[in-house]
Scaffold this active site. Structure first.
Site, mmCIF file in Angstrom:
data_model
loop_
_atom_site.group_PDB
_atom_site.id
_atom_site.type_symbol
_atom_site.label_atom_id
_atom_site.label_comp_id
_atom_site.label_asym_id
_atom_site.label_seq_id
_atom_site.Cartn_x
_atom_site.Cartn_y
_atom_site.Cartn_z
ATOM 1 N N ILE A 147 0.935 -1.264 0.069
ATOM 2 C CA ILE A 147 -0.188 -0.155 -0.296
ATOM 3 C C ILE A 147 1.396 1.202 0.061
ATOM 4 C CG2 ILE A 147 -1.285 1.262 1.796
ATOM 5 C CD1 ILE A 147 -2.410 -1.687 2.048
ATOM 6 N N ASP A 148 2.310 1.248 0.976
ATOM 7 C CA ASP A 148 3.126 2.333 1.064
ATOM 8 C C ASP A 148 3.061 2.315 -0.647
ATOM 9 O OD1 ASP A 148 3.725 4.248 2.374
ATOM 10 O OD2 ASP A 148 5.638 3.252 3.010
#
Length: 731
Positions: free
Chosen positions: A410-411
């Site tokens: 997600i980062d």
């Protein structure tokens, strides 16, 4: 066996004239600053121009950037142990690895896990054994110092489980004195406590092959003894006292003892089926480049496990796996060889693109377009392990590495979207489609508490960390402030700052601020990283710079600024509160502090001017910065990282925002959904390219925002000291 060097060299599109690099206002920004008394603007312009040229020159012809990812010598030691176990040692590799390991030894004989850190027992044991494999005699002065240090700090018996597993492979430690790892774990359904999907993805990829190794219990002939590493060679395995039976630790210790005693009672057919299932699981997750998850430790254990299950070294799976491990090697000019734990091209390319764009590089510059093209080609469009918790969620997003389609994170996805939106790509529809898929996936990976983790949703079970073999690093993937902040910032740039999911993320961030005013940094060191991520995200999402949370963060940053004008934070802040925000000044951490202060509206604050001056003064003539200190985090305290590109991209980003403002102003996009989406009038749900039913938001003159999910109005107070977001069902 072949190896690669740091892949940072390559044509970068040519140097950019200084006037072009730093003399234009970024879209939505306040325009270039003029020189004033005490303001280091001229120095900042010169530093920015040099940094742009340096970074452009490091771009690969294919469009990506990648800096070295330096960790500690256990990577090199375990690489030599693997070669010894498989019988594939070669003198050149062994000598080169030993040269690097010797160079990292501390004067007291130990090895640390980060620059300037204290000696660490397991790391020192593994480094010592690697040098013994390389032929260093145990009575050489550097070896005698190391063995004395090990004995003084508890000997082999005091080392972590993973180190003792390596020793057991050669008979240096008995298998019966290790925690049991039954391969039947693979059969536990995902709803059952302690199933493999309760582990974080990095731990899961390690645990599954280790269950095979634990079941097989191989022992290769040891080339020497290690009596010198025991406190008492006559009692190499002193008894370990159990915790009270009423504690979880005591319960699992006793359960492990029962498993060990009952391992011979396991039905053979069930054990064979479990081993076969584990093998299929491992092979199914091998990436196209031969690696597993793009990280070295799971790849090493997967190779060993499959070899124990009958795959010979010429088998295509193992041949590809071993070749992938060679690509983690960085060969130095002096003949030494360092093994990277991982490689970070997607992350580095996204950060470099943001840095160059925010420093004033034109959005259509060929270097940025090449970077965007490469990033678009790295998009992941197939399901992975994350699908176990989100089976109906369509895939999208990006991973960290060159090849890791099973584990997008997600980062990286948030940062790639932020990078793509800064580029004037010739095919905007292609960009919009990729961003829409990634945005849907990111929203679908939101955790139940409103925040985001790195790889999985709601991966928060307390049980895995209590198991006896989990005595090193993080084994689950709970939400973190830094990842949540990057997602919130991305959603703000996408025009979704006031949407319910974003507001839940903001609410989580505000409630997780530390009493001192900082935020904890899970994936970077530490409070400087967390604060440097959260403050820009909050302001981008519409939190006023005068909000109490922002002011507390500003006050904390001012309070921890070093006398030289920079900021720094030691890895020891993960263990000792007194180290929070304290340490030698580093370029990346100085930049993180500046990014937060600039976002908070403190451009003319003396602290900012001193920080900018520090970056300009410490820059090298070639436009780079030096940073021996580790400012990245794999596992807080246990596994630290020196990302060699951090020292370039973050200072450039900070200097660019000092000169030009925030770049593509997030505040101007808060209510302007991209990719064809637009707010709907009259409280009806607005269409979204992310495929979600988005409630509309009505802003009132008193500073409140009325959210209407499914026709029901909910007021979100935005006043000073009030909660920023109310929680919503189904939003």
């Amino acid at each position: 066996m072949t190896a690669t060097t740091e892949s940072g060299d390559g044509p970068g599109g040519g140097p950019l004239a200084t006037a072009t690099a730093v003399g234009r206002a970024a879209p939505g920004g306040p325009g270039p600053l003029t020189t004033g008394p005490g303001r280091p603007t001229d120095a900042a312009r010169r530093a920015t121009a040099r940094a742009i040229d340096h970074l452009l020159a490091r771009q690969h012809a294919d469009g990506w950037w990648k800096g070295e990812l330096q960790t500690n010598v256990t990577m090199d030691a375990e690489d030599l142990l693997l070669r010894q176990f498989l019988g594939i040692q070669d003198p050149r590799t062994t000598a080169a690895a030993a040269l690097h390991i010797r160079r990292e030894q501390r004067p007291d004989g130990a090895w640390a896990t980060f620059h300037g850190g204290p000696g660490e027992l397991s790391t020192t044991i593994e480094a010592y054994i690697a040098l013994r494999l390389a032929g260093d005699p145990p009575d050489d002065p550097h070896m005698a110092r190391a063995s004395a240090w090990v004995r003084h700090h508890g000997g082999i018996a005091g080392s972590r489980v993973f180190t003792r597993i390596w020793l057991a492979l050669f008979g240096w430690w008995p298998w019966d004195e290790l925690p049991e790892l039954p391969p039947e774990l693979i059969f536990l359904p995902s709803w059952f406590p302690l199933n493999i999907y309760d582990f974080g993805c990095w731990a899961r990829q390690t645990v599954v092959p280790l269950t095979v190794v634990s079941a097989k219990r191989p022992v290769r002939p040891a080339p020497f003894t290690l009596d010198e590493l025991h406190v008492d060679p006559a009692v190499p395995c002193p008894p370990r006292p159990f915790a009270p039976a009423t504690t979880w630790e005591g319960f699992f210790q006793r359960a492990d003892r029962a498993l060990r005693r009952g391992r011979r009672l396991m039905p053979r057919a069930l054990r064979r089926a479990a081993l076969d299932a584990a093998a299929r699981w491992i092979v199914a997750r091998q990436e196209s480049d031969g690696c597993w998850g793009g990280i070295q430790p799971p790849a090493v254990y997967s190779v060993i496990a499959l070899h124990l299950l009958g795959h010979d070294l010429g088998h295509p799976v193992l041949r590809a796996g071993l070749a992938s491990l060679d690509r983690f090697a960085v060969w130095r000019e002096d003949g030494s060889r360092m093994v990277e734990a991982c490689q970070s091209p997607v992350w580095d390319t996204a950060l470099a693109t943001v840095a160059l764009a925010d420093a004033g590089l034109p959005a259509g510059h060929p270097a940025l377009v090449r970077a965007a093209d490469w990033l678009l080609g790295e998009e992941i469009t197939r399901p992975g392990d994350w699908s176990v918790r989100r089976p109906r969620l369509a895939p999208g997003g990006w991973a960290f590495e060159f090849h890791n389609d099973s584990y997008p994170d997600i980062d990286d996805t948030a940062e790639v979207i932020l990078a793509l939106r800064r580029v004037a790509h010739p095919d905007p529809a292609r960009v919009d489609a990729a961003v829409a898929r990634a945005g849907r996936w990111t929203l679908g990976m939101q955790c139940a508490d409103g925040a985001w983790a790195a790889f999985d949703a709601d991966n928060t079970s307390a049980f895995p960390g209590r198991l006896p073999f989990c005595d090193f690093g993080e084994v689950t993937d709970p939400p973190s402030a830094d990842v949540t902040a990057h997602v919130v910032e991305m959603l703000a740039y996408e025009g979704r700052a006031r949407r319910p999911r974003t507001r839940r993320g903001i609410d989580w961030l505000l409630t997780h601020q530390e009493p001192c005013g900082a935020w904890f940094g899970r994936w970077g060191t530490n409070y400087l990283y967390g604060t440097g991520a959260v403050v820009p995200a909050l302001v981008a999402a519409g939190i006023p710079t005068g909000h109490p949370s922002v002011r507390r963060a500003v006050d904390w940053l001012r309070s921890v600024q070093n006398d030289d004008g920079g900021w720094g934070e030691d890895q020891r802040s993960y263990q000792e509160e007194g180290w929070a925000g304290r340490g030698a000044s580093t370029p990346s951490q100085t930049a993180w502090a500046l990014l937060a202060l600039l976002a908070a509206g403190e451009r003319h604050d003396p602290a900012v001017e001193r920080g900018v001056a520090h970056l300009a003064a410490t820059q090298r003539e070639d436009g780079s910065w030096d940073e021996p200190h580790f400012t990245g985090t794999g596992f807080p305290w246990d596994f630290s990282i020196n990302y060699h590109l951090y020292r370039q991209v973050f200072p450039l980003t900070a200097l660019g925002r000092y000169l030009h403002g925030e770049g593509a102003s997030a505040a101007s996009l808060q209510d302007e959904p991209r990719a064809g989406s637009a707010p709907a009038p009259g409280g009806s749900a607005a269409p979204s390219p992310y495929g979600e039913q988005i409630p509309s938001v009505t802003l009132h003159s008193d500073g409140t925002a009325a959210v209407h999910p499914r026709g029901e109005g909910t007021t979100l107070p935005r006043g000073e000291g009030a909660p920023v977001a109310a929680r919503h069902q189904g939003g």
